[in-house]
Scaffold this motif. Structure first.
Motif, PDB file in Angstrom:
ATOM      1  N   TYR A 160       0.868  -1.174   0.000  1.00 52.92           N
ATOM      2  CA  TYR A 160       0.000   0.000   0.000  1.00 52.92           C
ATOM      3  C   TYR A 160       0.902   1.220   0.000  1.00 52.92           C
ATOM      4  CZ  TYR A 160      -3.146   3.663   1.474  1.00 52.92           C
ATOM      5  OH  TYR A 160      -3.853   4.830   1.538  1.00 52.92           O
ATOM      6  N   THR A 161       0.637   2.160  -0.890  1.00 50.70           N
ATOM      7  CA  THR A 161       1.416   3.389  -0.987  1.00 50.70           C
ATOM      8  C   THR A 161       0.533   4.565  -0.615  1.00 50.70           C
ATOM      9  OG1 THR A 161       2.715   2.419  -2.771  1.00 50.70           O
ATOM     10  CG2 THR A 161       2.836   4.802  -2.526  1.00 50.70           C
ATOM     11  N   GLY A 162       1.050   5.457   0.217  1.00 48.31           N
ATOM     12  CA  GLY A 162       0.273   6.616   0.631  1.00 48.31           C
ATOM     13  C   GLY A 162       1.150   7.829   0.865  1.00 48.31           C
ATOM     14  N   THR A 203       1.342  11.412   3.588  1.00 44.97           N
ATOM     15  CA  THR A 203       0.846  11.985   4.835  1.00 44.97           C
ATOM     16  C   THR A 203       1.797  13.069   5.328  1.00 44.97           C
ATOM     17  OG1 THR A 203       0.094  11.473   7.093  1.00 44.97           O
ATOM     18  CG2 THR A 203       2.020  10.284   6.287  1.00 44.97           C
ATOM     19  N   ARG A 244      -0.328   8.301  11.010  1.00 47.41           N
ATOM     20  CA  ARG A 244      -0.938   7.581   9.883  1.00 47.41           C
ATOM     21  C   ARG A 244      -0.666   6.084  10.004  1.00 47.41           C
ATOM     22  NH1 ARG A 244      -4.697   6.175   7.563  1.00 47.41           N
ATOM     23  NH2 ARG A 244      -4.871   6.048   5.320  1.00 47.41           N
ATOM     24  N   HIS A 272      -3.398   2.987  10.299  1.00 45.20           N
ATOM     25  CA  HIS A 272      -3.400   1.755   9.501  1.00 45.20           C
ATOM     26  C   HIS A 272      -3.386   0.529  10.409  1.00 45.20           C
ATOM     27  CE1 HIS A 272      -3.043   3.229   5.389  1.00 45.20           C
ATOM     28  NE2 HIS A 272      -2.083   4.061   5.761  1.00 45.20           N
ATOM     29  N   SER A 297     -10.774   1.418   4.397  1.00 45.54           N
ATOM     30  CA  SER A 297      -9.476   1.552   3.731  1.00 45.54           C
ATOM     31  C   SER A 297      -8.961   0.202   3.210  1.00 45.54           C
ATOM     32  CB  SER A 297      -8.440   2.151   4.689  1.00 45.54           C
ATOM     33  OG  SER A 297      -8.077   1.214   5.673  1.00 45.54           O
ATOM     34  N   TYR A 298      -8.053   0.278   2.266  1.00 46.66           N
ATOM     35  CA  TYR A 298      -7.440  -0.914   1.665  1.00 46.66           C
ATOM     36  C   TYR A 298      -6.776  -1.789   2.727  1.00 46.66           C
ATOM     37  CZ  TYR A 298      -4.319  -3.758  -1.189  1.00 46.66           C
ATOM     38  OH  TYR A 298      -3.668  -4.817  -1.768  1.00 46.66           O
ATOM     39  N   THR A 299      -6.146  -1.170   3.702  1.00 45.54           N
ATOM     40  CA  THR A 299      -5.357  -1.919   4.680  1.00 45.54           C
ATOM     41  C   THR A 299      -6.182  -2.517   5.812  1.00 45.54           C
ATOM     42  OG1 THR A 299      -4.873   0.118   5.917  1.00 45.54           O
ATOM     43  CG2 THR A 299      -3.275  -0.569   4.229  1.00 45.54           C
ATOM     44  N   TYR A 346       9.890   4.799   3.347  1.00 44.51           N
ATOM     45  CA  TYR A 346       9.337   6.152   3.321  1.00 44.51           C
ATOM     46  C   TYR A 346      10.416   7.131   2.897  1.00 44.51           C
ATOM     47  CZ  TYR A 346      11.569   7.396   7.764  1.00 44.51           C
ATOM     48  OH  TYR A 346      12.483   7.657   8.755  1.00 44.51           O
ATOM     49  N   GLU A 388       3.908   9.824  -5.008  1.00 39.66           N
ATOM     50  CA  GLU A 388       2.963   8.778  -4.605  1.00 39.66           C
ATOM     51  C   GLU A 388       2.265   8.191  -5.825  1.00 39.66           C
ATOM     52  OE1 GLU A 388      -1.129   8.211  -2.000  1.00 39.66           O
ATOM     53  OE2 GLU A 388      -0.694  10.092  -3.012  1.00 39.66           O
ATOM     54  N   LYS A 397       2.573   4.276  -7.169  1.00 42.23           N
ATOM     55  CA  LYS A 397       1.380   3.432  -7.271  1.00 42.23           C
ATOM     56  C   LYS A 397       1.301   2.724  -8.621  1.00 42.23           C
ATOM     57  CE  LYS A 397      -1.632   5.433  -3.856  1.00 42.23           C
ATOM     58  NZ  LYS A 397      -2.983   5.853  -3.526  1.00 42.23           N
TER      59      LYS A 397
END
Length: 97
Positions: free
Chosen positions: A17-19, A21, A27, A31, A39-41, A52, A65, A69
């Motif tokens: 998962y890429t995000g 913040t 954050r 998760h 959310s995906y997670t 990161y 980001e 993705k």
């Protein structure tokens, strides 16, 4: 000056998962605790922060980001493992002639 983070999580099912913040610790906690149920997670916990990087410009962070993705799983793995020399070759596509 604000700092923005682009991050990659490894989920319990092995997916990434890429995000982005401005508060990476909070954050990550969201998760891990399933704070956002849609959310995906949420159903892929526990998650592990595996990469990161930081930016001083939110627009650059969002651009990075979006770029990450689109990367393949192999290319994300090379980035996570610090195999930067492999990134160029993993960008090449095999075209049928």
């Amino acid at each position: 000056m604000a700092i923005f983070y682009v991050y990659i999580l490894r989920c319990s099912d092995g997916s990434y998962y890429t995000g982005v913040t401005s508060d990476i610790e909070n954050r990550l906690l969201e998760h891990q605790t399933g704070f956002h149920k849609d959310s995906y997670t949420y159903k892929r916990r526990p998650v592990e922060l595996v990469f990161y990087t930081d930016f001083s410009d939110i627009n650059m962070a969002i651009e990075k980001e979006k770029q990450l993705k689109k990367w393949s799983r192999l290319k994300k793995g090379a980035l996570i493992d610090g195999k930067f020399e492999d990134l160029v070759n993993l960008s090449k596509k095999d075209f049928i002639r």
